[in-house]
Write an enzyme that holds these catalytic residues in place. Structure first.
Site, short mmCIF file in Angstrom:
data_model
loop_
_atom_site.label_atom_id
_atom_site.label_comp_id
_atom_site.label_asym_id
_atom_site.label_seq_id
_atom_site.Cartn_x
_atom_site.Cartn_y
_atom_site.Cartn_z
N CYS A 2 21.38 9.13 -15.84
CA CYS A 2 20.72 8.04 -15.12
C CYS A 2 19.61 8.61 -14.25
O CYS A 2 19.51 9.83 -14.06
CB CYS A 2 21.72 7.30 -14.23
SG CYS A 2 23.11 6.57 -15.13
N GLY A 28 17.13 6.49 -18.64
CA GLY A 28 18.04 5.40 -18.96
C GLY A 28 17.29 4.12 -19.23
O GLY A 28 16.46 3.71 -18.42
N ASN A 101 24.09 9.22 -10.34
CA ASN A 101 23.82 9.87 -11.62
C ASN A 101 24.88 10.94 -11.83
O ASN A 101 25.00 11.86 -11.02
CB ASN A 101 22.42 10.50 -11.61
CG ASN A 101 22.17 11.37 -12.85
OD1 ASN A 101 22.69 11.08 -13.92
ND2 ASN A 101 21.40 12.43 -12.68
N GLY A 102 25.65 10.82 -12.90
CA GLY A 102 26.67 11.82 -13.18
C GLY A 102 27.95 11.20 -13.67
O GLY A 102 27.98 10.07 -14.14
N TYR A 257 16.21 18.67 -22.85
CA TYR A 257 15.94 17.34 -23.39
C TYR A 257 15.62 16.27 -22.36
O TYR A 257 14.65 15.53 -22.51
CB TYR A 257 17.16 16.89 -24.22
CG TYR A 257 17.07 15.49 -24.79
CD1 TYR A 257 16.27 15.20 -25.89
CD2 TYR A 257 17.80 14.44 -24.23
CE1 TYR A 257 16.19 13.92 -26.42
CE2 TYR A 257 17.73 13.16 -24.75
CZ TYR A 257 16.93 12.89 -25.84
OH TYR A 257 16.85 11.63 -26.35
#
Length: 503
Positions: A2, A28, A101-102, A257
């Site tokens: 995210c 996202g 985020n995670g 990425y």
């Protein structure tokens, strides 16, 4: 994976948070949300879809205030319903909203404790809501009308004791200020920026430095692993290292990425790291196949371009753009369902026949996940007239699931899991295949920052840096991440009350 952002300013932040989320959209495309605070009043808008679709002008006008947080997300294991769009909000104590985020590796255990002992209500299955309620429960212990930075840090200390996994968080305590913190291993990224104005300083937290650049904030530094920062509504900055002896092991897949190439994370340029990945990959090709007959190197857009340029240069062969990408199609390996992923490849990429016809082509990609996309792209290259199709991955074989917030498939769906390189070569239909070595990948990324000696390489090595990932946990994760389980969750009806948001 995210994207998160938080701003405490001296003027309205709605447009700036929107702009930051647009820059972080690559992290996202499933849902987006913004919450802003004006004095003691909170405004919220969130929903499924891209940022540009969730927010219209009449929504933006209603998002008032000089402090706010934002979030873009894609669905992670057990959390792929539109109702779980972030930020999340609880009204007690003080009013707290949070973007995360995670992934918490002990979310199930925490959920049971929160309901049984903390008497908290959970409205979704999201571990982000779990984290929010842990924070709220700890702030509840303060028991005074106003909280200080010391109170906030005491609560975050307790969060660190209770929560395990990889996480970066921005949170707002309404009427008090903006909070940010990062897991003790620094697995998920979080950067801090500042901008000085005539009215006073403005502060910003974001997943990547590119969001700071776009809004004219100066990159101050990364939030350290196990550190919390708090900026009150007057712009006063506080920081505390909450976890002593934190061991910095950032996720290496950010550099492979996820992150934008123009970002700097943990003082490492993503672009430079990918250049070095290409250099080391080319050196391996020269070592393993000194008599190669490659005519042209073609990247699979977009993430692999930087590495592919270096591969072509070092090998002394032509670099060409052989695929044109439709930029309005999302990232395929995070799409919900194999059928949709397969259909999207042909609609996302189109081959330029002249760059393939009669040539021995080396396709370069950042990584190979399920292998289905790679196989379809190789078929497209052959259909365009390639004599031979070779394939190079700038990352090592992905053999293990990621449990820290990147919703990679279960091991059963990873094409390299339990297979040799030769077997993968046959499955994707390449004439030959070469992977980056893990040691070379680590050296390529750490080059700029000797202070980071290790990375989280769990999806390549199977070694999980938090030390709490058991075979039982991975088996449960595999069940939750199956396409069948995802579809069942989408079919479920929402439970519990919904928060009111601007329309």
């Amino acid at each position: 994976m995210c994207g998160i952002v938080g701003i405490v300013g001296v003027s309205p932040v709605n447009q700036r948070i929107y702009d930051a989320l647009i820059v972080l959209q690559h992290r996202g495309q499933d849902a987006a949300g913004i919450m802003t605070a004006d004095a003691d009043e909170l405004f919220m808008r969130k929903g499924a879809g891209l940022v540009r679709d969730v927010f219209q002008q009449h929504h933006m006008v209603q998002l008032k205030g000089s402090a706010g947080i934002g979030h873009v997300r894609y669905p992670t294991a057990g959390c792929d319903n539109a109702r779980e769009a972030q930020p999340f909000y609880v009204n007690s104590p003080y009013g707290i909203c949070l973007a995360h985020n995670g992934n918490l590796t002990n979310a199930r255990e925490l959920t049971e404790v929160l309901i049984r002992e903390d008497r908290r209500h959970l409205n979704t299955s999201s571990d982000s809501e779990v984290l929010l309620n842990v924070l709220a429960s700890e702030l509840q212990r303060v028991g005074t009308p106003r909280i200080t930075a010391a109170d906030v840090f005491a609560a975050v200390n307790a969060v660190y004791r209770r929560c395990r996994g990889g996480y970066a968080v921005t949170a707002m305590v309404i009427g008090h200020g903006l909070l940010g913190f990062r897991d003790p291993n620094g697995i998920r990224p979080l950067v801090l920026g500042r901008r000085d104005t005539k009215k006073g300083p403005e502060w910003m937290l974001a997943s990547e430095s590119v969001a700071l650049d776009m809004l004219g904030f100066e990159l101050v530094r990364d939030v350290a692993p196990g550190e919390a920062v708090f900026i009150d509504e007057q712009g006063r900055f506080y920081a505390q290292q909450c976890v002593a002896g934190a061991h910095h092991t950032p996720c290496i897949f950010e550099y492979v990425y996820f992150a934008r190439p123009d970002s700097i994370i943990d003082r490492i340029s993503v672009y430079k790291a990918r250049l070095r990945m290409g250099e080391r990959l080319a050196e391996k090709i020269r070592r393993v196949r000194p008599e190669h007959d490659i005519d042209v190197v073609i990247p699979i857009p977009d993430t692999s371009r930087t590495s592919a340029v270096q591969v072509a240069q070092i090998l002394g062969v032509k670099y060409r753009e052989g695929f044109i990408k439709n930029r309005y199609i999302g990232r395929t390996f995070i799409m919900p369902g194999q059928e949709q992923r397969s259909k999207s490849v042909r609609s996302k990429l189109n081959a330029i026949d002249l760059e393939f016809r009669g040539k021995n082509v080396l396709l370069v990609d950042d990584s190979i996940v399920r292998g289905t996309t790679s196989a379809q792209i190789i078929d497209m290259a052959r259909e365009a007239g390639a004599r031979k199709v070779y394939f190079a991955s700038a990352a090592p074989p992905l053999r293990y699931p990621n449990v820290y917030g990147i919703d990679m498939p279960s091991a059963a769906e990873l094409v390299a899991a339990g297979r040799t390189d030769e077997e993968v070569t046959r499955l994707i239909g390449a004439d030959w295949l070469i992977y980056q070595d893990l040691d070379d990948l680590v050296k390529a990324v750490q080059h700029d920052n000797a202070k980071i000696q290790e990375f989280d390489t769990s999806c390549f090595s199977g070694e999980y840096v938090t030390g709490d990932v058991t075979p039982e946990y991975l088996a449960r994760l595999q069940r939750e991440r199956s396409d069948e389980a995802r579809q069942q969750r989408r079919d479920d009806t929402p439970r519990g009350p919904k928060a009111v948001q601007v329309r």
